[in-house]
Design an enzyme around this catalytic site. Structure first.
Site, PDB file in Angstrom:
ATOM      1  N   ASP A 147      17.896  -9.427  14.527  1.00 26.30           N
ATOM      2  CA  ASP A 147      19.074  -9.851  13.758  1.00 26.30           C
ATOM      3  C   ASP A 147      20.388  -9.469  14.428  1.00 26.30           C
ATOM      4  O   ASP A 147      21.374  -9.174  13.769  1.00 26.30           O
ATOM      5  CB  ASP A 147      19.020  -9.278  12.333  1.00 26.30           C
ATOM      6  CG  ASP A 147      18.947  -7.761  12.307  1.00 26.30           C
ATOM      7  OD1 ASP A 147      18.998  -7.126  13.384  1.00 26.30           O
ATOM      8  OD2 ASP A 147      18.856  -7.195  11.201  1.00 26.30           O
ATOM      9  N   ASN A 195      20.353  -4.004 -13.735  1.00 21.84           N
ATOM     10  CA  ASN A 195      20.865  -2.670 -14.017  1.00 21.84           C
ATOM     11  C   ASN A 195      21.295  -1.979 -12.716  1.00 21.84           C
ATOM     12  O   ASN A 195      21.080  -2.496 -11.621  1.00 21.84           O
ATOM     13  CB  ASN A 195      19.816  -1.858 -14.773  1.00 21.84           C
ATOM     14  CG  ASN A 195      20.432  -0.926 -15.801  1.00 21.84           C
ATOM     15  OD1 ASN A 195      21.492  -0.342 -15.563  1.00 21.84           O
ATOM     16  ND2 ASN A 195      19.774  -0.772 -16.941  1.00 21.84           N
ATOM     17  N   ASP A 221      16.807 -10.341   3.735  1.00 21.11           N
ATOM     18  CA  ASP A 221      16.728 -11.079   5.003  1.00 21.11           C
ATOM     19  C   ASP A 221      16.047 -12.423   4.761  1.00 21.11           C
ATOM     20  O   ASP A 221      16.382 -13.422   5.398  1.00 21.11           O
ATOM     21  CB  ASP A 221      15.944 -10.273   6.024  1.00 21.11           C
ATOM     22  CG  ASP A 221      16.658  -8.988   6.414  1.00 21.11           C
ATOM     23  OD1 ASP A 221      17.202  -8.928   7.516  1.00 21.11           O
ATOM     24  OD2 ASP A 221      16.669  -8.051   5.585  1.00 21.11           O
ATOM     25  N   HIS A 234       7.744  -5.139   9.024  1.00 18.76           N
ATOM     26  CA  HIS A 234       7.629  -4.913  10.464  1.00 18.76           C
ATOM     27  C   HIS A 234       6.156  -4.928  10.851  1.00 18.76           C
ATOM     28  O   HIS A 234       5.295  -4.541  10.054  1.00 18.76           O
ATOM     29  CB  HIS A 234       8.235  -3.559  10.851  1.00 18.76           C
ATOM     30  CG  HIS A 234       9.684  -3.433  10.521  1.00 18.76           C
ATOM     31  ND1 HIS A 234      10.699  -3.744  11.411  1.00 18.76           N
ATOM     32  CD2 HIS A 234      10.308  -3.026   9.385  1.00 18.76           C
ATOM     33  CE1 HIS A 234      11.861  -3.526  10.845  1.00 18.76           C
ATOM     34  NE2 HIS A 234      11.654  -3.092   9.613  1.00 18.76           N
ATOM     35  N   ALA A 289       7.386   0.216 -15.364  1.00 16.25           N
ATOM     36  CA  ALA A 289       8.235   1.095 -14.558  1.00 16.25           C
ATOM     37  C   ALA A 289       7.427   1.802 -13.480  1.00 16.25           C
ATOM     38  O   ALA A 289       6.302   2.252 -13.700  1.00 16.25           O
ATOM     39  CB  ALA A 289       8.911   2.119 -15.460  1.00 16.25           C
ATOM     40  N   ARG A 336      -1.340  -3.985 -10.899  1.00 14.88           N
ATOM     41  CA  ARG A 336      -2.444  -4.835 -11.358  1.00 14.88           C
ATOM     42  C   ARG A 336      -2.171  -5.294 -12.776  1.00 14.88           C
ATOM     43  O   ARG A 336      -1.477  -4.604 -13.547  1.00 14.88           O
ATOM     44  CB  ARG A 336      -3.767  -4.070 -11.326  1.00 14.88           C
ATOM     45  CG  ARG A 336      -4.230  -3.649  -9.947  1.00 14.88           C
ATOM     46  CD  ARG A 336      -5.580  -2.966 -10.021  1.00 14.88           C
ATOM     47  NE  ARG A 336      -6.123  -2.638  -8.715  1.00 14.88           N
ATOM     48  CZ  ARG A 336      -5.886  -1.505  -8.071  1.00 14.88           C
ATOM     49  NH1 ARG A 336      -5.108  -0.578  -8.640  1.00 14.88           N
ATOM     50  NH2 ARG A 336      -6.410  -1.287  -6.885  1.00 14.88           N
ATOM     51  N   ARG A 379      -3.009  -6.495 -19.020  1.00 19.42           N
ATOM     52  CA  ARG A 379      -3.517  -7.400 -20.052  1.00 19.42           C
ATOM     53  C   ARG A 379      -2.584  -8.592 -20.166  1.00 19.42           C
ATOM     54  O   ARG A 379      -1.443  -8.554 -19.705  1.00 19.42           O
ATOM     55  CB  ARG A 379      -3.621  -6.696 -21.406  1.00 19.42           C
ATOM     56  CG  ARG A 379      -2.285  -6.198 -21.970  1.00 19.42           C
ATOM     57  CD  ARG A 379      -2.470  -5.573 -23.339  1.00 19.42           C
ATOM     58  NE  ARG A 379      -1.235  -5.057 -23.888  1.00 19.42           N
ATOM     59  CZ  ARG A 379      -0.318  -5.785 -24.523  1.00 19.42           C
ATOM     60  NH1 ARG A 379      -0.490  -7.094 -24.659  1.00 19.42           N
ATOM     61  NH2 ARG A 379       0.775  -5.219 -25.010  1.00 19.42           N
TER      62      ARG A 379
END
Length: 208
Positions: free
Chosen positions: A15, A83, A91, A113, A156, A176, A179
């Site tokens: 870049d 928030n 990128d 990377h 969270a 994962r 439910r």
């Protein structure tokens, strides 16, 4: 193939050319202006936000500080909320649907990377897409190439490395599906606290 074409096709890139450093400098200028703005000067904040994302209208309420690499690779649908202390490594493209909510300190990364240490200095991108009405909890990390389906909730602290389907609760590291949404979710707003007729009648008041 230009470097910008390589970036958006997922090929290895650097870049330091083709105006990319100047684009990042532009981003940092308006990101600093946005982050230094005060609640008493919202017009200046909104103007910096428009310049940061290269848009003519405000489609997301973003709490400072907010951090990104380019800004112009991020698209928000109407009614989003971000928030404070969120980090969007854009990128590659970050496509956010309508009414998506982000808790504090969410990180979205579109760049990675190679594992090969001889090529580690190079990068590749994979876009991140978040569907309408999603809720991304505090301190979630979303990795390159992930798609999160509409309405889903990411708990969270989760680290999202694979796609998450629509209409579910997903948590953990790696994240994962816990439910799918159920009838109880439609009638209660938290654990055994019911959504009442009064709540529904006052929805316009709740919206402010």
């Amino acid at each position: 193939m230009t470097m910008r074409e390589r970036i958006h096709s997922g090929k290895l890139f650097t870049d330091y050319c083709e105006g990319l450093p100047e684009d990042r400098k532009h981003c940092k200028f308006y990101m600093t202006a946005f982050n230094n703005s005060t609640q008493e000067d919202l017009p200046a904040r909104f103007e910096a936000q428009k310049k940061l994302f290269g848009t003519e209208e405000i489609t997301a309420w973003i709490e400072p500080p907010f951090y990104c690499c380019y800004g112009t690779n991020i698209t928000f649908g109407d009614g989003c909320y971000v928030n404070f202390n969120c980090n969007f490594v854009d990128d590659g493209k970050i496509l956010v649907g309508k009414k998506v909510m982000f808790g504090p300190a969410v990180t979205i990364a579109t760049v990675g990377h190679p594992l090969n240490p001889n090529l580690r200095e190079y990068m590749y991108t994979a876009p991140v897409t978040i569907g309408d009405n999603c809720w991304i909890g505090a301190n979630v990390t979303i990795c390159p190439g992930v798609t999160i389906g509409e309405n889903s909730v990411i708990g969270a602290g989760s680290v999202v490395v694979h796609d998450i389907p629509a209409n579910c609760v997903a948590v953990g590291n790696p994240c994962r599906v816990l439910r799918e949404f159920n009838d109880h979710d439609m009638t209660h707003y938290y654990k055994d606290f019911p959504i009442t007729a009064e709540d529904l009648a006052e929805e316009k008041t709740l919206r402010g």
